[in-house]
Design a protein around this motif. Sequence first.
Motif, PDB file in Angstrom:
ATOM      1  N   ARG A   1      77.520  37.322 -18.514  1.00  0.00           N
ATOM      2  CA  ARG A   1      77.864  37.341 -17.089  1.00  0.00           C
ATOM      3  C   ARG A   1      77.002  36.364 -16.290  1.00  0.00           C
ATOM      4  NH1 ARG A   1      77.518  43.116 -14.630  1.00  0.00           N
ATOM      5  NH2 ARG A   1      79.317  43.353 -16.018  1.00  0.00           N
ATOM      6  N   TYR A   2      75.692  36.448 -16.442  1.00  0.00           N
ATOM      7  CA  TYR A   2      74.803  35.658 -15.587  1.00  0.00           C
ATOM      8  C   TYR A   2      74.748  34.184 -15.997  1.00  0.00           C
ATOM      9  CZ  TYR A   2      73.214  39.797 -13.131  1.00  0.00           C
ATOM     10  OH  TYR A   2      73.164  40.917 -12.342  1.00  0.00           O
TER      11      TYR A   2
ATOM     12  N   LEU B   1      70.655  44.290 -35.787  1.00  0.00           N
ATOM     13  CA  LEU B   1      70.444  44.364 -37.231  1.00  0.00           C
ATOM     14  C   LEU B   1      69.084  44.920 -37.623  1.00  0.00           C
ATOM     15  CD1 LEU B   1      72.067  41.005 -38.384  1.00  0.00           C
ATOM     16  CD2 LEU B   1      73.091  43.283 -38.368  1.00  0.00           C
ATOM     17  N   GLN B   2      68.042  44.520 -36.895  1.00  0.00           N
ATOM     18  CA  GLN B   2      66.689  44.916 -37.281  1.00  0.00           C
ATOM     19  C   GLN B   2      66.249  46.234 -36.632  1.00  0.00           C
ATOM     20  OE1 GLN B   2      64.974  43.216 -39.608  1.00  0.00           O
ATOM     21  NE2 GLN B   2      66.752  41.851 -39.772  1.00  0.00           N
ATOM     22  N   LYS B   3      66.607  46.419 -35.377  1.00  0.00           N
ATOM     23  CA  LYS B   3      66.180  47.619 -34.643  1.00  0.00           C
ATOM     24  C   LYS B   3      67.245  48.709 -34.605  1.00  0.00           C
ATOM     25  CE  LYS B   3      62.149  46.027 -33.269  1.00  0.00           C
ATOM     26  NZ  LYS B   3      60.872  46.685 -33.645  1.00  0.00           N
ATOM     27  N   ASN B   4      68.463  48.343 -35.015  1.00  0.00           N
ATOM     28  CA  ASN B   4      69.587  49.286 -34.985  1.00  0.00           C
ATOM     29  C   ASN B   4      69.840  49.836 -33.578  1.00  0.00           C
ATOM     30  OD1 ASN B   4      71.730  50.560 -36.296  1.00  0.00           O
ATOM     31  ND2 ASN B   4      70.551  52.462 -36.575  1.00  0.00           N
ATOM     32  N   GLU B   5      69.585  49.000 -32.578  1.00  0.00           N
ATOM     33  CA  GLU B   5      69.803  49.378 -31.170  1.00  0.00           C
ATOM     34  C   GLU B   5      71.128  48.755 -30.724  1.00  0.00           C
ATOM     35  OE1 GLU B   5      66.278  47.884 -29.355  1.00  0.00           O
ATOM     36  OE2 GLU B   5      65.066  49.633 -29.928  1.00  0.00           O
ATOM     37  N   LYS B   6      72.221  49.354 -31.152  1.00  0.00           N
ATOM     38  CA  LYS B   6      73.536  48.771 -30.958  1.00  0.00           C
ATOM     39  C   LYS B   6      73.958  48.723 -29.490  1.00  0.00           C
ATOM     40  CE  LYS B   6      75.034  50.098 -35.588  1.00  0.00           C
ATOM     41  NZ  LYS B   6      76.035  50.813 -36.406  1.00  0.00           N
ATOM     42  N   GLU B   7      73.671  49.786 -28.770  1.00  0.00           N
ATOM     43  CA  GLU B   7      74.046  49.802 -27.344  1.00  0.00           C
ATOM     44  C   GLU B   7      73.243  48.771 -26.552  1.00  0.00           C
ATOM     45  OE1 GLU B   7      75.822  50.595 -23.786  1.00  0.00           O
ATOM     46  OE2 GLU B   7      76.438  51.067 -25.836  1.00  0.00           O
ATOM     47  N   PHE B   8      71.956  48.676 -26.864  1.00  0.00           N
ATOM     48  CA  PHE B   8      71.119  47.692 -26.178  1.00  0.00           C
ATOM     49  C   PHE B   8      71.585  46.267 -26.501  1.00  0.00           C
ATOM     50  CE2 PHE B   8      67.153  45.070 -26.115  1.00  0.00           C
ATOM     51  CZ  PHE B   8      66.985  45.059 -24.732  1.00  0.00           C
ATOM     52  N   SER B   9      71.968  46.032 -27.758  1.00  0.00           N
ATOM     53  CA  SER B   9      72.490  44.724 -28.157  1.00  0.00           C
ATOM     54  C   SER B   9      73.754  44.385 -27.366  1.00  0.00           C
ATOM     55  CB  SER B   9      72.795  44.720 -29.655  1.00  0.00           C
ATOM     56  OG  SER B   9      73.460  43.539 -30.033  1.00  0.00           O
ATOM     57  N   ARG B  10      74.621  45.396 -27.218  1.00  0.00           N
ATOM     58  CA  ARG B  10      75.863  45.162 -26.459  1.00  0.00           C
ATOM     59  C   ARG B  10      75.570  44.837 -25.002  1.00  0.00           C
ATOM     60  NH1 ARG B  10      79.706  47.678 -23.424  1.00  0.00           N
ATOM     61  NH2 ARG B  10      78.425  49.537 -23.162  1.00  0.00           N
ATOM     62  N   GLN B  11      74.571  45.494 -24.407  1.00  0.00           N
ATOM     63  CA  GLN B  11      74.214  45.236 -23.012  1.00  0.00           C
ATOM     64  C   GLN B  11      73.564  43.859 -22.844  1.00  0.00           C
ATOM     65  OE1 GLN B  11      74.995  46.967 -20.358  1.00  0.00           O
ATOM     66  NE2 GLN B  11      76.035  48.544 -21.579  1.00  0.00           N
ATOM     67  N   VAL B  12      72.772  43.423 -23.828  1.00  0.00           N
ATOM     68  CA  VAL B  12      72.193  42.073 -23.772  1.00  0.00           C
ATOM     69  C   VAL B  12      73.304  41.024 -23.756  1.00  0.00           C
ATOM     70  CG1 VAL B  12      70.844  40.360 -25.056  1.00  0.00           C
ATOM     71  CG2 VAL B  12      69.986  42.691 -24.836  1.00  0.00           C
ATOM     72  N   ASP B  13      74.297  41.228 -24.616  1.00  0.00           N
ATOM     73  CA  ASP B  13      75.444  40.306 -24.648  1.00  0.00           C
ATOM     74  C   ASP B  13      76.171  40.291 -23.300  1.00  0.00           C
ATOM     75  OD1 ASP B  13      74.986  39.538 -27.229  1.00  0.00           O
ATOM     76  OD2 ASP B  13      76.437  40.926 -28.117  1.00  0.00           O
ATOM     77  N   LYS B  14      76.377  41.476 -22.760  1.00  0.00           N
ATOM     78  CA  LYS B  14      77.119  41.597 -21.500  1.00  0.00           C
ATOM     79  C   LYS B  14      76.384  40.927 -20.351  1.00  0.00           C
ATOM     80  CE  LYS B  14      79.189  45.098 -18.465  1.00  0.00           C
ATOM     81  NZ  LYS B  14      79.391  46.555 -18.253  1.00  0.00           N
ATOM     82  N   VAL B  15      75.089  41.225 -20.211  1.00  0.00           N
ATOM     83  CA  VAL B  15      74.298  40.640 -19.119  1.00  0.00           C
ATOM     84  C   VAL B  15      74.190  39.131 -19.296  1.00  0.00           C
ATOM     85  CG1 VAL B  15      71.988  40.524 -18.106  1.00  0.00           C
ATOM     86  CG2 VAL B  15      73.005  42.749 -18.662  1.00  0.00           C
TER      87      VAL B  15
END
Length: 366
Positions: free
Chosen positions: A347-348, A330-344
């Motif tokens: 998983r872990y 929402l704040q940085k508009n880094e949608k792909e990075f947000s999706r990868q944070v959720d994924k990692v």
Amino acid sequence: MSATLSPEKKSFLKYWAIGISIIYILIAILVVYIVQGEKSFSNKNHALRMDPNAVEPGKTPPDPLPKNTDFKTVNVGIYLDGIENLSILDSYWTPTFYIWFRWKGDKSLNPGKYFRLVDGKIEKQDLQDSYSAPDGTNYELYKVVAKVSKFFNTTRVPLDDHMLNIYIEDSTNDVRKMRYVADSSSGISSRVKIPGYNITGMSTVVKPHTYKTSYGDPRVAEGARTTFSEYNYGVTIKRNNIGVFLKLFVGLYAGVLLTICSFYIHPSDTGSRFALPSASYFGVIANAYMTTSLLPPSGYFGLADLVTSIGLFTITLCVIASLISVYCFLQKNEKEFSRQVDKVSRRYITVGFIAVNILLPVCAFY
């Protein structure tokens, strides 16, 4: 990881995954240390309790037995016939047992009349049989219903094991006059059952028990101590499976699972994203109240507390990961990075939580 991410973002995700892994590895080491330590401590105490020459930690060693005294020996045995109740919360158990005394010589010694139950109360005592043989052997058999105090070690509940003990002493004759001998005929009925537990063994031992008081008797020197012969009958019990464990914590596991599922909710839907962890957090707290209500008050940090703490920590870690993801989206508009944070994170955290919660019951039970 997506190839569109900058090296800094990839580095963050790598260290985020390593950090989560290290945290759960440290948790695993800690819980193994605590649970295995409590298990070893309990087993050691059980062994010392039934060792005629050993003293359990925290107990005062008995005075040396006096020599060159004219004492009588009395064979004592117990046959456990039933256990009406066992309450960990109220710290007692109620056995029904047969106890017999066999001795030679003076019939007036009457050990069956004067025996007492240490750390317990005799609710009912009935003489079943009594005779004196021509060779001077005397025999008495009693059926006893008792309520015995037992301060259970609750650090591994509900995957616990215990030793239930019946301590018998003579109320009038100390070791200078009478000493017990454990009868090899002692045993336990196959009808004895305890819900949720298996009976794993039975043993007996006779040990001296010294009372550090003169009871204010003016006929006795100040500071005098009296030692009695104590017959100890012990039964070991162990949880029969991990079913009770799963029943107690199924609500906690469901709450953590719902929290992990919140990573599948789109970061823009913050209401739903944080509603699941919030509801799960209070659900785990409610589960903790239910679990502690089954145990007596204690300052020890046991298995149930460990499971609850790990559940609360996992939910908190999921919320932190969601905050990072939502902020980036929402704040940085880094949608792909947000999706990868959720994924990692998903998983872990999932692998770490499952691994620790498999390790905990295995260490406590086996």
